[in-house]
Design an enzyme around this catalytic site. Structure first.
Site, short mmCIF file in Angstrom:
data_model
loop_
_atom_site.label_atom_id
_atom_site.label_comp_id
_atom_site.label_asym_id
_atom_site.label_seq_id
_atom_site.Cartn_x
_atom_site.Cartn_y
_atom_site.Cartn_z
CB ALA A 203 -0.89 -0.02 1.23
N GLY B 221 0.74 -5.02 1.03
CA GLY B 221 -0.50 -5.12 0.26
C GLY B 221 -0.30 -5.80 -1.09
CD GLU C 68 -2.05 -7.53 3.23
OE1 GLU C 68 -1.73 -6.39 2.86
OE2 GLU C 68 -2.61 -7.76 4.32
CD GLU D 255 2.01 -5.44 5.75
OE1 GLU D 255 2.85 -6.33 5.97
OE2 GLU D 255 1.19 -5.51 4.82
C1 HXC Z 1 4.98 4.37 -1.39
C2 HXC Z 1 6.80 3.41 -2.37
C3 HXC Z 1 6.46 2.15 -1.83
C4 HXC Z 1 5.28 2.06 -1.05
C5 HXC Z 1 8.27 1.94 -2.98
N1 HXC Z 1 7.93 3.24 -3.06
N2 HXC Z 1 7.39 1.26 -2.22
N3 HXC Z 1 6.08 4.51 -2.14
N4 HXC Z 1 4.59 3.20 -0.84
N5 HXC Z 1 4.86 0.92 -0.54
C6 HXC Z 1 8.64 4.29 -3.79
C7 HXC Z 1 9.90 4.75 -3.08
O1 HXC Z 1 9.59 5.66 -2.06
C8 HXC Z 1 10.66 5.37 -4.22
O2 HXC Z 1 10.15 6.65 -4.46
C9 HXC Z 1 10.30 4.48 -5.40
O3 HXC Z 1 9.09 3.81 -5.03
C10 HXC Z 1 11.37 3.44 -5.68
O4 HXC Z 1 11.62 2.72 -4.49
P1 HXC Z 1 13.06 2.62 -3.79
O5 HXC Z 1 12.83 2.41 -2.33
O6 HXC Z 1 13.94 3.75 -4.20
O7 HXC Z 1 13.60 1.29 -4.47
P2 HXC Z 1 14.63 0.24 -3.86
O8 HXC Z 1 15.73 0.95 -3.10
O9 HXC Z 1 15.00 -0.65 -4.99
O10 HXC Z 1 13.80 -0.57 -2.79
C11 HXC Z 1 12.66 -1.36 -3.21
C12 HXC Z 1 11.85 -1.75 -1.94
C13 HXC Z 1 11.51 -0.50 -1.14
C14 HXC Z 1 12.65 -2.74 -1.11
C15 HXC Z 1 10.57 -2.45 -2.47
O11 HXC Z 1 10.94 0.48 -2.03
C16 HXC Z 1 10.55 -0.74 -0.02
O12 HXC Z 1 10.93 -1.26 1.03
N6 HXC Z 1 9.30 -0.30 -0.20
C17 HXC Z 1 8.28 -0.36 0.82
C18 HXC Z 1 7.79 -1.77 0.98
C19 HXC Z 1 6.76 -1.90 2.12
O13 HXC Z 1 7.09 -1.59 3.26
N7 HXC Z 1 5.55 -2.31 1.79
C20 HXC Z 1 4.47 -2.46 2.74
C21 HXC Z 1 3.71 -1.18 2.82
S1 HXC Z 1 2.47 -1.26 4.07
P3 HXC Z 1 11.14 7.90 -4.73
O14 HXC Z 1 10.18 9.07 -4.80
O15 HXC Z 1 12.11 7.95 -3.63
O16 HXC Z 1 11.76 7.56 -6.07
C22 HXC Z 1 1.23 -2.12 3.37
C23 HXC Z 1 -0.01 -2.25 4.21
C24 HXC Z 1 -1.12 -2.96 3.49
O17 HXC Z 1 1.32 -2.62 2.29
C25 HXC Z 1 -2.43 -2.84 4.26
C26 HXC Z 1 -3.05 -1.50 4.24
C27 HXC Z 1 -4.42 -1.46 4.88
#
Ligand code: HXC
Length: 252
Positions: A61, A106, A109, A129
């Site tokens: 998400a 997400g 999921e 998460e």
């Molecule tokens: C918003 C995101 C994102 C996310 C990546 N980006 N994942 N933005 N939400 N979930 C964005 C980054 O901020 C970045 O933007 C661009 O995408 C590229 O990502 P990088 O981090 O620069 O890439 P990399 O270094 O290769 O790392 C990849 C990654 C990392 C390991 C996937 O992006 C990451 O850890 N992302 C978050 C993963 C996560 O925690 N997901 C769970 C979210 S909570 P910029 O602007 O800097 O270029 C969830 C809850 C669900 O899903 C339920 C809700 C009710």
């Protein structure tokens, strides 16, 4: 959201590659709308969901969109995800996830709500998460344990660790691992195997499995009897069995 249709198969691509296809409210609403249209399209029999680009299926998400949420906003967002992914469960058509990279939070999921998961070797899967101070909210605490068992689900969710495609395969989190860049073409092959089979039997089988997951075994077996019997009220049963006996391919 991009949709392409080809020979009975619809490909839905989550298309926000600049944020690794992170899901926000707008994307979830579009996904739901597209899936509803596909469910009611008689020419479509299998749906494949993938992510745009070669790096990510869906990286979760959208964290930027969640950071300032209130508890009420969060409940509503979680519910929207549940409704959207729950629709995949309820669809009469099989849905295949072609996991072409990160499937995190997400994103995993979403893949869990699909019927079959094909992962590319470079895929990384997890529920990170707890590292963000939240828990999975689009079904992960429920669907992950149903798919891989409570022990493995707790390991993944409580540590937030990410697994490789190979580890995901060994724990039953994905059904196939294929070389990088081939998740979509392999998903199409799985789809074409399904397309050869009786559509009504495929629908009944998906429904019996999904409904059976939520009820005790004895009730599930009664449900199977009912669904099995109903197959015999559909022309596909006679066609499938006669084709076998006549040593020809069935025409569904
Ligand atoms: C918003 C995101 C994102 C996310 C990546 N980006 N994942 N933005 N939400 N979930 C964005 C980054 O901020 C970045 O933007 C661009 O995408 C590229 O990502 P990088 O981090 O620069 O890439 P990399 O270094 O290769 O790392 C990849 C990654 C990392 C390991 C996937 O992006 C990451 O850890 N992302 C978050 C993963 C996560 O925690 N997901 C769970 C979210 S909570 P910029 O602007 O800097 O270029 C969830 C809850 C669900 O899903 C339920 C809700 C009710």
């Amino acid at each position: 959201m991009l949709t392409e249709k080809d020979g009975g198969v619809a490909l839905v691509t989550v298309n926000r590659p600049q944020v690794l296809n992170a899901l926000n409210r707008e994307v979830l609403l579009k996904l739901r709308k597209v899936l509803e249209e596909l469910e009611s399209s008689p020419d479509i029999r299998v749906v494949i969901i993938t992510g745009a680009g070669d790096k990510s299926f869906v990286a979760g998400a959208d964290i930027a969109g969640m950071v300032e949420m209130t508890p009420d906003d969060a409940r509503e967002f979680s519910r929207l995800g549940h409704e959207t992914f729950g629709f995949i469960d309820a669809m009469t058509k099989p849905v295949i996830a072609a996991i072409n990279g990160y499937a995190l939070g997400g994103g995993l999921e979403l893949a869990l709500a699909c019927d079959i998961r094909v992962a590319a070797e470079n895929a990384r899967l997890g529920q990170p998460e707890v590292g963000l101070g939240i828990i999975p909210g689009f079904g992960g605490t429920q669907r992950l344990s149903r798919l891989v068992g409570p022990g493995r689900a707790k390991d993944l969710i409580l540590t937030g660790r990410t697994v490789t495609a190979g580890e995901a395969l060994s724990m039953g989190l994905v059904e196939y691992v294929v070389p990088q860049g081939e998740a979509l073409s392999f998903a199409r092959r799985v789809a074409s195997q399904i397309l050869e089979k009786s559509p009504s039997a495929v629908t009944r089988a998906k429904s019996a499995i999904n409904r059976g997951l939520d009820i005790p075994l004895e009730q599930g077996l009664r449900l199977e009897e009912e669904e099995f019997s109903l197959c015999f009220s559909h022309p596909d049963q006679k066609e499938g069995m006669r084709a076998f006996l006549e040593k020809r391919k069935p025409r569904y």
